[in-house]
Design a protein around this motif. Structure first.
Motif, short mmCIF file in Angstrom:
data_model
loop_
_atom_site.label_atom_id
_atom_site.label_comp_id
_atom_site.label_asym_id
_atom_site.label_seq_id
_atom_site.Cartn_x
_atom_site.Cartn_y
_atom_site.Cartn_z
N ALA A 36 0.83 -1.21 0.00
CA ALA A 36 0.00 0.00 0.00
C ALA A 36 0.86 1.26 0.00
CB ALA A 36 -0.94 0.00 1.20
N GLY A 37 1.98 1.22 0.74
CA GLY A 37 2.87 2.37 0.77
C GLY A 37 3.50 2.63 -0.58
N ARG A 38 3.96 1.57 -1.24
CA ARG A 38 4.58 1.75 -2.56
C ARG A 38 3.54 2.23 -3.58
NH1 ARG A 38 7.13 -3.55 -1.32
NH2 ARG A 38 5.76 -4.46 -2.92
N LYS A 39 2.32 1.72 -3.46
CA LYS A 39 1.26 2.16 -4.36
C LYS A 39 0.99 3.65 -4.18
CE LYS A 39 -3.60 1.34 -5.52
NZ LYS A 39 -4.82 0.54 -5.22
N ALA A 40 0.94 4.10 -2.92
CA ALA A 40 0.70 5.52 -2.64
C ALA A 40 1.84 6.38 -3.16
CB ALA A 40 0.50 5.73 -1.14
N LEU A 41 3.07 5.90 -3.04
CA LEU A 41 4.23 6.66 -3.53
C LEU A 41 4.12 6.88 -5.03
CD1 LEU A 41 7.12 7.69 -2.42
CD2 LEU A 41 7.99 5.71 -3.66
N CYS A 42 3.58 5.89 -5.72
CA CYS A 42 3.56 5.91 -7.19
C CYS A 42 2.32 6.56 -7.77
CB CYS A 42 3.70 4.49 -7.71
SG CYS A 42 5.34 3.77 -7.41
N GLU A 43 1.49 7.18 -6.93
CA GLU A 43 0.27 7.81 -7.45
C GLU A 43 0.56 9.07 -8.25
OE1 GLU A 43 -2.22 8.36 -4.06
OE2 GLU A 43 -2.98 6.29 -4.11
N ASN B 104 6.48 5.24 -13.04
CA ASN B 104 6.86 5.90 -14.29
C ASN B 104 5.64 6.38 -15.06
OD1 ASN B 104 9.63 5.57 -13.92
ND2 ASN B 104 9.66 3.56 -14.89
N ALA B 105 4.59 5.58 -15.08
CA ALA B 105 3.38 5.96 -15.80
C ALA B 105 2.72 7.19 -15.20
CB ALA B 105 2.39 4.78 -15.82
N ASN B 106 2.94 7.39 -13.90
CA ASN B 106 2.33 8.53 -13.20
C ASN B 106 3.29 9.69 -12.97
OD1 ASN B 106 -0.18 7.25 -13.00
ND2 ASN B 106 0.36 6.24 -11.09
N GLY B 107 4.43 9.66 -13.66
CA GLY B 107 5.36 10.78 -13.59
C GLY B 107 6.37 10.73 -12.47
N VAL B 108 6.38 9.64 -11.72
CA VAL B 108 7.38 9.48 -10.65
C VAL B 108 8.55 8.73 -11.26
CG1 VAL B 108 7.80 8.63 -8.31
CG2 VAL B 108 5.50 9.36 -8.97
N ASN C 174 7.61 3.27 3.23
CA ASN C 174 8.34 2.26 4.00
C ASN C 174 8.01 0.88 3.46
OD1 ASN C 174 9.39 4.20 5.77
ND2 ASN C 174 7.63 4.06 7.14
N SER C 175 9.02 0.01 3.42
CA SER C 175 8.79 -1.31 2.84
C SER C 175 9.69 -2.36 3.47
CB SER C 175 9.04 -1.26 1.32
OG SER C 175 8.69 -2.46 0.71
N SER C 176 9.08 -3.47 3.88
CA SER C 176 9.87 -4.58 4.43
C SER C 176 10.20 -5.62 3.36
CB SER C 176 9.13 -5.24 5.59
OG SER C 176 7.88 -5.77 5.18
N SER C 177 9.88 -5.30 2.11
CA SER C 177 10.32 -6.12 0.98
C SER C 177 10.73 -5.16 -0.14
CB SER C 177 9.20 -7.04 0.49
OG SER C 177 8.05 -6.31 0.13
N ARG C 178 11.53 -5.65 -1.06
CA ARG C 178 12.03 -4.76 -2.11
C ARG C 178 10.92 -4.38 -3.08
NH1 ARG C 178 17.11 -5.20 -6.36
NH2 ARG C 178 17.71 -3.01 -6.12
N ILE C 179 11.02 -3.19 -3.62
CA ILE C 179 10.05 -2.70 -4.59
C ILE C 179 9.99 -3.65 -5.79
CG2 ILE C 179 11.67 -1.28 -5.92
CD1 ILE C 179 9.47 0.92 -5.96
N LYS C 180 8.82 -3.77 -6.39
CA LYS C 180 8.63 -4.63 -7.55
C LYS C 180 8.71 -3.82 -8.84
CE LYS C 180 5.57 -7.85 -5.12
NZ LYS C 180 4.22 -8.48 -5.11
N GLN C 181 9.01 -4.52 -9.94
CA GLN C 181 9.05 -3.84 -11.22
C GLN C 181 7.68 -3.27 -11.57
OE1 GLN C 181 11.85 -3.23 -13.12
NE2 GLN C 181 10.43 -1.86 -14.17
N SER C 182 6.62 -3.95 -11.15
CA SER C 182 5.27 -3.43 -11.42
C SER C 182 5.05 -2.10 -10.71
CB SER C 182 4.21 -4.44 -10.99
OG SER C 182 4.33 -4.75 -9.61
N ASP C 183 5.63 -1.95 -9.50
CA ASP C 183 5.54 -0.66 -8.80
C ASP C 183 6.27 0.42 -9.58
OD1 ASP C 183 4.20 -1.73 -6.49
OD2 ASP C 183 6.13 -2.47 -5.76
N ILE C 184 7.47 0.09 -10.05
CA ILE C 184 8.28 1.05 -10.80
C ILE C 184 7.56 1.46 -12.08
CG2 ILE C 184 10.46 1.38 -12.02
CD1 ILE C 184 11.75 -0.51 -9.96
#
Length: 342
Positions: free
Chosen positions: A66-73, A98-102, A84-94
């Protein structure tokens, strides 16, 4: 700068900490994500508010995903600054970012934690292997060389050396980073060790290792570790999955199991002897650096020796300090964005 004003009350913060809602003003750094990282970030935020001329950052939980999703909005004052994340970010998050300008994210690894298996302090003791957990919770297991629906009702059915009590496990829900590590390092490892992975492959079953029982013995917990602790209090013969630091701050209520014969501790996680450990991260939206007041200072403070070093308050809470912390500090100082995932 000396950070002697770090309050002892901050060090004593437990995961019971309730954080305020997202501030309306963007004078505050805004952070959300992992329930495992939540108490560490709260300690840092409280100390930051006392030692800097910036408002105390607002820190919320919600889970790593949820945190990574919010970051990528997107980019802007109505989006968070840090996930904050207790696992590494996923390529789908990245890709979503990117699609949202982050387009630039800084990956900050600030230390390590272990995933532990704990039960009521007055209950039976457990000594687990990944195979035990797979054979307890998997939908299908190997019996006499064939995959069958899981027949095991008690831990002693799984392993005669385990207690003769009904299997009941409270595990993190799928939105939590802890669950990703649990699935990979415990369930998948047990699936491989028992021969089930090979049998699934031979049968053409994809992702068979991750299919868990749905008959009530495996219970997903969508809240944080305090909810798991409450479930154990109501079900004292159950076993729960926790972060090491949460267990170490609740040893008056919990006893911890060994995994492959190793007792989880900051020492065994640091040495690599304990098999179920993971790095802890937070992800920073670089476009907000220099725009949101105090963001860069907060990030630098988080990874400073005073906070994340082996003698800092995060270690006192249970963090295993990153042996490459100096490299992380340099990366933060230069605002180096993460590259492609390997």
């Amino acid at each position: 700068m000396s950070f002697m004003k770090i309050a002892t009350s901050a060090i004593a913060i437990t995961a019971v900490t309730a954080t305020a809602g997202i501030a309306q003003s963007r004078n505050n750094v805004q952070v959300a994500g992992s329930s495992t990282v939540l108490p560490y970030a709260t300690i840092v935020a409280e100390a930051f508010g006392e030692n800097f001329d910036f408002p105390t950052p607002v820190v919320e939980g919600g889970g790593s995903g949820a945190g990574r999703k919010a970051l990528c909005e997107g980019v802007g004052e109505n989006t968070i600054d840090v996930a904050n994340s207790s696992s590494r970010i996923k390529q789908s998050d990245i890709d979503t970012c990117n699609a949202n300008g982050v387009t630039e994210i800084m990956e900050v690894r600030f230390g390590y934690d272990g995933i532990v298996f704990a039960s009521d302090i007055n209950g039976a003791a457990f000594a687990f292997t990944p195979s035990d957990w797979y054979n307890a919770l998997a939908a299908q297991v190997m019996v006499d060389g064939a995959l069958v629906d899981n027949p095991n009702a008690a831990w002693s059915d799984v392993n005669a050396e385990l207690p003769d009590q009904a299997i009941l496990a409270f595990i993190p829900g799928t939105k939590h980073g802890t669950r990703e590590v649990f699935d990979e390092k415990v369930i998948a490892a047990g699936c491989e060790a028992t021969g089930a992975a090979e049998a699934f492959e031979a049968a053409g079953v994809e992702d068979g290792c991750n299919m868990l029982r749905t008959d009530g013995v495996s219970v997903d917990i969508d809240g944080d570790y305090t909810e798991t602790l409450a479930r154990l209090a109501a079900n004292p013969e159950a076993v729960g999955v926790f972060g090491l630091s949460f267990y170490e701050n609740n040893t008056d209520k919990l006893q911890v199991a060994t995994m492959d014969g190793v007792v989880p501790s900051t020492e065994t996680v640091a040495s690599g002897d304990y098999p179920v450990s993971r790095p802890l991260y937070f992800y920073v939206k670089n476009a907000h650096l220099g725009v949101i007041p105090g963001l860069k200072e907060y990030v630098e403070f988080f990874v400073s020796d005073d906070m994340a070093g082996p003698d800092g308050p995060l270690a006192a809470y249970g963090l295993v300090s990153d042996p490459e912390l100096a490299m992380v500090q340099e990366m933060v100082a230069t605002e180096t964005p993460m590259g492609p995932l390997e």
